[in-house]
Design a protein around this motif. Structure first.
Motif, PDB file in Angstrom:
ATOM      1  N   LEU A 282       0.827  -1.207   0.000  1.00 17.72           N
ATOM      2  CA  LEU A 282       0.000   0.000   0.000  1.00 17.72           C
ATOM      3  C   LEU A 282       0.860   1.256   0.000  1.00 17.72           C
ATOM      4  CD1 LEU A 282      -2.949  -0.854   2.432  1.00 17.72           C
ATOM      5  CD2 LEU A 282      -2.697  -1.304  -0.016  1.00 17.72           C
ATOM      6  N   SER A 283       1.967   1.221   0.742  1.00 15.05           N
ATOM      7  CA  SER A 283       2.870   2.367   0.779  1.00 15.05           C
ATOM      8  C   SER A 283       4.169   2.015   0.079  1.00 15.05           C
ATOM      9  CB  SER A 283       3.149   2.799   2.223  1.00 15.05           C
ATOM     10  OG  SER A 283       3.727   1.732   2.942  1.00 15.05           O
ATOM     11  N   GLY A 284       4.849   3.026  -0.435  1.00 16.94           N
ATOM     12  CA  GLY A 284       6.087   2.787  -1.144  1.00 16.94           C
ATOM     13  C   GLY A 284       7.275   2.544  -0.247  1.00 16.94           C
ATOM     14  N   CYS A 285       7.109   2.786   1.040  1.00 20.21           N
ATOM     15  CA  CYS A 285       8.238   2.603   1.960  1.00 20.21           C
ATOM     16  C   CYS A 285       7.733   2.040   3.285  1.00 20.21           C
ATOM     17  CB  CYS A 285       8.968   3.924   2.188  1.00 20.21           C
ATOM     18  SG  CYS A 285       7.926   5.229   2.855  1.00 20.21           S
ATOM     19  N   TYR A 286       8.673   1.525   4.054  1.00 20.08           N
ATOM     20  CA  TYR A 286       8.364   0.994   5.380  1.00 20.08           C
ATOM     21  C   TYR A 286       8.334   2.143   6.391  1.00 20.08           C
ATOM     22  CZ  TYR A 286       9.435  -3.654   3.495  1.00 20.08           C
ATOM     23  OH  TYR A 286       9.436  -4.813   2.761  1.00 20.08           O
ATOM     24  N   SER A 287       7.591   1.924   7.469  1.00 19.36           N
ATOM     25  CA  SER A 287       7.525   2.922   8.539  1.00 19.36           C
ATOM     26  C   SER A 287       7.208   2.222   9.855  1.00 19.36           C
ATOM     27  CB  SER A 287       6.472   3.995   8.230  1.00 19.36           C
ATOM     28  OG  SER A 287       5.185   3.419   8.145  1.00 19.36           O
ATOM     29  N   SER A 288       7.359   2.939  10.937  1.00 17.58           N
ATOM     30  CA  SER A 288       7.054   2.378  12.254  1.00 17.58           C
ATOM     31  C   SER A 288       5.543   2.310  12.463  1.00 17.58           C
ATOM     32  CB  SER A 288       7.700   3.243  13.346  1.00 17.58           C
ATOM     33  OG  SER A 288       7.206   4.563  13.269  1.00 17.58           O
ATOM     34  N   GLY A 289       5.137   1.682  13.543  1.00 13.37           N
ATOM     35  CA  GLY A 289       3.713   1.598  13.863  1.00 13.37           C
ATOM     36  C   GLY A 289       3.098   0.267  13.492  1.00 13.37           C
ATOM     37  N   PHE A 290       3.566  -0.779  14.136  1.00 16.00           N
ATOM     38  CA  PHE A 290       3.071  -2.135  13.827  1.00 16.00           C
ATOM     39  C   PHE A 290       1.585  -2.267  14.139  1.00 16.00           C
ATOM     40  CE2 PHE A 290       2.311  -6.561  15.216  1.00 16.00           C
ATOM     41  CZ  PHE A 290       2.561  -7.207  14.015  1.00 16.00           C
ATOM     42  N   GLU A 291       1.141  -1.695  15.262  1.00 12.55           N
ATOM     43  CA  GLU A 291      -0.255  -1.839  15.668  1.00 12.55           C
ATOM     44  C   GLU A 291      -1.192  -1.209  14.635  1.00 12.55           C
ATOM     45  OE1 GLU A 291       2.137  -0.754  17.577  1.00 12.55           O
ATOM     46  OE2 GLU A 291       2.324  -2.328  19.111  1.00 12.55           O
ATOM     47  N   GLU A 292      -0.821  -0.048  14.109  1.00 10.44           N
ATOM     48  CA  GLU A 292      -1.669   0.602  13.114  1.00 10.44           C
ATOM     49  C   GLU A 292      -1.724  -0.209  11.830  1.00 10.44           C
ATOM     50  OE1 GLU A 292      -0.834   4.643  12.244  1.00 10.44           O
ATOM     51  OE2 GLU A 292      -2.139   5.362  13.856  1.00 10.44           O
ATOM     52  N   LYS A 293      -0.587  -0.813  11.461  1.00  9.28           N
ATOM     53  CA  LYS A 293      -0.578  -1.655  10.253  1.00  9.28           C
ATOM     54  C   LYS A 293      -1.486  -2.874  10.467  1.00  9.28           C
ATOM     55  CE  LYS A 293       2.812   0.868   8.457  1.00  9.28           C
ATOM     56  NZ  LYS A 293       3.120   1.750   9.575  1.00  9.28           N
ATOM     57  N   GLN A 294      -1.454  -3.440  11.647  1.00 10.06           N
ATOM     58  CA  GLN A 294      -2.330  -4.572  11.953  1.00 10.06           C
ATOM     59  C   GLN A 294      -3.802  -4.163  11.887  1.00 10.06           C
ATOM     60  OE1 GLN A 294      -0.938  -6.234  15.765  1.00 10.06           O
ATOM     61  NE2 GLN A 294      -0.481  -8.137  14.667  1.00 10.06           N
ATOM     62  N   GLU A 295      -4.085  -2.958  12.351  1.00  9.29           N
ATOM     63  CA  GLU A 295      -5.466  -2.474  12.315  1.00  9.29           C
ATOM     64  C   GLU A 295      -5.949  -2.346  10.875  1.00  9.29           C
ATOM     65  OE1 GLU A 295      -8.116   1.427  13.642  1.00  9.29           O
ATOM     66  OE2 GLU A 295      -6.029   1.241  14.305  1.00  9.29           O
ATOM     67  N   ILE A 296      -5.066  -1.865   9.983  1.00 12.68           N
ATOM     68  CA  ILE A 296      -5.429  -1.747   8.570  1.00 12.68           C
ATOM     69  C   ILE A 296      -5.725  -3.120   7.980  1.00 12.68           C
ATOM     70  CG2 ILE A 296      -4.581  -1.089   6.283  1.00 12.68           C
ATOM     71  CD1 ILE A 296      -2.957   1.135   7.677  1.00 12.68           C
ATOM     72  N   VAL A 297      -4.843  -4.093   8.278  1.00 15.14           N
ATOM     73  CA  VAL A 297      -5.039  -5.464   7.787  1.00 15.14           C
ATOM     74  C   VAL A 297      -6.362  -6.031   8.301  1.00 15.14           C
ATOM     75  CG1 VAL A 297      -4.167  -7.824   7.926  1.00 15.14           C
ATOM     76  CG2 VAL A 297      -2.582  -5.936   7.499  1.00 15.14           C
ATOM     77  N   LYS A 298      -6.635  -5.838   9.563  1.00 14.41           N
ATOM     78  CA  LYS A 298      -7.869  -6.350  10.160  1.00 14.41           C
ATOM     79  C   LYS A 298      -9.096  -5.716   9.513  1.00 14.41           C
ATOM     80  CE  LYS A 298     -10.204  -6.777  14.636  1.00 14.41           C
ATOM     81  NZ  LYS A 298     -10.133  -6.465  16.084  1.00 14.41           N
ATOM     82  N   THR A 299      -9.026  -4.405   9.235  1.00 17.24           N
ATOM     83  CA  THR A 299     -10.157  -3.701   8.619  1.00 17.24           C
ATOM     84  C   THR A 299     -10.430  -4.232   7.220  1.00 17.24           C
ATOM     85  OG1 THR A 299      -9.640  -1.685   9.874  1.00 17.24           O
ATOM     86  CG2 THR A 299     -11.012  -1.432   7.927  1.00 17.24           C
ATOM     87  N   ILE A 300      -9.359  -4.442   6.432  1.00 17.99           N
ATOM     88  CA  ILE A 300      -9.528  -4.930   5.064  1.00 17.99           C
ATOM     89  C   ILE A 300     -10.062  -6.369   5.070  1.00 17.99           C
ATOM     90  CG2 ILE A 300      -8.358  -5.461   2.893  1.00 17.99           C
ATOM     91  CD1 ILE A 300      -6.374  -3.222   3.544  1.00 17.99           C
ATOM     92  N   LYS A 301      -9.468  -7.219   5.894  1.00 17.20           N
ATOM     93  CA  LYS A 301      -9.910  -8.616   5.936  1.00 17.20           C
ATOM     94  C   LYS A 301     -11.359  -8.729   6.403  1.00 17.20           C
ATOM     95  CE  LYS A 301      -5.532 -11.099   6.573  1.00 17.20           C
ATOM     96  NZ  LYS A 301      -4.751 -12.020   7.440  1.00 17.20           N
ATOM     97  N   SER A 302     -11.735  -7.924   7.373  1.00 19.62           N
ATOM     98  CA  SER A 302     -13.115  -7.958   7.870  1.00 19.62           C
ATOM     99  C   SER A 302     -14.088  -7.548   6.776  1.00 19.62           C
ATOM    100  CB  SER A 302     -13.247  -7.016   9.075  1.00 19.62           C
ATOM    101  OG  SER A 302     -14.581  -6.947   9.513  1.00 19.62           O
ATOM    102  N   PHE A 303     -13.704  -6.563   5.970  1.00 17.38           N
ATOM    103  CA  PHE A 303     -14.574  -6.113   4.872  1.00 17.38           C
ATOM    104  C   PHE A 303     -14.695  -7.206   3.796  1.00 17.38           C
ATOM    105  CE2 PHE A 303     -14.656  -4.312   0.551  1.00 17.38           C
ATOM    106  CZ  PHE A 303     -15.908  -3.726   0.570  1.00 17.38           C
ATOM    107  N   LEU A 304     -13.560  -7.784   3.398  1.00 19.23           N
ATOM    108  CA  LEU A 304     -13.590  -8.794   2.345  1.00 19.23           C
ATOM    109  C   LEU A 304     -14.326 -10.058   2.785  1.00 19.23           C
ATOM    110  CD1 LEU A 304      -9.945  -8.454   0.942  1.00 19.23           C
ATOM    111  CD2 LEU A 304     -12.071  -7.537  -0.040  1.00 19.23           C
ATOM    112  N   ALA A 305     -14.283 -10.367   4.068  1.00 13.54           N
ATOM    113  CA  ALA A 305     -14.915 -11.599   4.569  1.00 13.54           C
ATOM    114  C   ALA A 305     -16.417 -11.443   4.753  1.00 13.54           C
ATOM    115  CB  ALA A 305     -14.267 -12.014   5.899  1.00 13.54           C
ATOM    116  N   SER A 306     -16.895 -10.204   4.856  1.00 15.14           N
ATOM    117  CA  SER A 306     -18.334  -9.995   5.078  1.00 15.14           C
ATOM    118  C   SER A 306     -19.106 -10.240   3.790  1.00 15.14           C
ATOM    119  CB  SER A 306     -18.586  -8.572   5.554  1.00 15.14           C
ATOM    120  OG  SER A 306     -18.188  -7.631   4.559  1.00 15.14           O
ATOM    121  N   ASN A 307     -20.331 -10.708   3.936  1.00 15.84           N
ATOM    122  CA  ASN A 307     -21.165 -11.003   2.771  1.00 15.84           C
ATOM    123  C   ASN A 307     -22.061  -9.807   2.441  1.00 15.84           C
ATOM    124  OD1 ASN A 307     -20.175 -13.645   2.526  1.00 15.84           O
ATOM    125  ND2 ASN A 307     -21.597 -14.364   4.137  1.00 15.84           N
TER     126      ASN A 307
END
Length: 307
Positions: A282-307
């Motif tokens: 999603l981004s062209g470079c790495y950055s700090s903030g593991f928890e925020e990256k996990q939140e983004i992953v969780k948000t996307i997966k939750s959306f794709l998994a919903s019917n």
């Protein structure tokens, strides 16, 4: 003057508190729309926005100086004849009437004070001690009458200017020459005002430049069109915008990638795994903030998994 300084300190304190709250509690992720069929969010450069706003607040100090500085202060004096009677003998004398005027950057008069009976001038020198115990000196011309002492300028200066000495000398020479009918002296601080305006604009534009050069990443997932649109842009989308379009069916996984940081530790980014084996960060470079990256992953997966 003291009230204005206190107000400035209060504004800066509140601004700094808000900025550090934003840095510590604010999120890079801003969700614009989140429904069963649509997910639209933007990943914002929080750190660069913090730096930009922090530099921009320095412009507030310069802006305060713009309103504090009086560009031109001018003293106009005239000898006004007076007739005095003493023991049936008429004597001629004169008194000096002065107008102390302040002008803005456009030459418009802001204020005027009449001073009657000018008898002299002197240099006022005040001693102050800062928080570190260092002694500071402030200088200002005082206009003297028999009843009062009137400051020539509203503010005292930390430096002793030759212009100040010249003002005192001109007033002294005028009072010593009875045949001189008028006097005009002025202190021109226009250059200081322009410097304050320049400092204000520089800080505001520099802060805006830093914010604008940060990378904004917009992700738009749409189940109705079975599409995923990835937009990366700077300068608020006006320049350097790149748009990538994918099918939702191509996405097989979303994960947080990590990499070693040059300063030690790890940095992260969110990556989409496609059925072709291609990876789409999603981004062209790495950055700090593991928890925020996990939140983004969780948000996307939750959306794709919903019917």
């Amino acid at each position: 003057m003291e009230n204005q300084t206190s107000l400035l300190n209060y504004v800066l304190l509140v601004t700094n508190l808000l900025l550090f709250w934003f840095l510590s509690r604010g999120k890079n992720l801003k969700i614009h729309e989140q429904t069963q069929n649509k997910l639209n969010f933007t990943i914002q450069p929080k750190l660069l926005r913090f730096i930009g706003f922090f530099i921009g607040q320095v412009g507030i100090i310069f802006l305060y100086g713009v309103f504090l500085i009086i560009p031109v202060t001018q003293l106009d004096c005239d000898r006004v004849p007076q007739n005095l009677k003493a023991s049936s003998i008429e004597q001629k004398s004169s008194t000096i009437i002065c107008q102390l005027r302040e002008f803005d950057f456009f030459g418009h008069q802001k204020s005027q004070k009449q001073i009657s009976g000018l008898i002299g001038s002197r240099l006022e020198k005040k001693t102050e001690t800062d928080k570190e115990g260092k002694i500071l000196y402030r200088y200002r011309v005082q206009l003297l009458t028999n009843t009062e002492s009137v400051p020539f300028t509203r503010i005292a200066y930390t430096d002793y200017f030759s212009e100040t000495e010249l003002i005192i000398l001109k007033i002294h020479n005028f009072l010593a020459q009875p045949l001189e009918q008028s006097l005009v002296v002025k202190q021109d601080d226009t250059s200081k005002g322009y410097a304050a305006i320049g400092g204000t604009l520089f800080c505001f534009l520099l802060g805006l430049f830093i914010i604008a050069t940060g990378s904004f990443i917009n992700c738009n997932f749409d189940k109705e069109s079975n599409s995923f649109t990835l937009s990366r842009y700077r300068w608020f989308g006006k320049l350097g915008k790149a748009v990538f379009l994918y099918s939702l069916n191509e996405i097989v996984d979303i994960k947080v990638e990590s990499s070693d940081s040059s300063e030690g530790g790890f940095v992260y980014r969110v990556t989409l795994m496609l059925v072709s084996g291609e990876t789409v960060p999603l981004s062209g470079c790495y950055s700090s903030g593991f928890e925020e990256k996990q939140e983004i992953v969780k948000t996307i997966k939750s959306f794709l998994a919903s019917n």
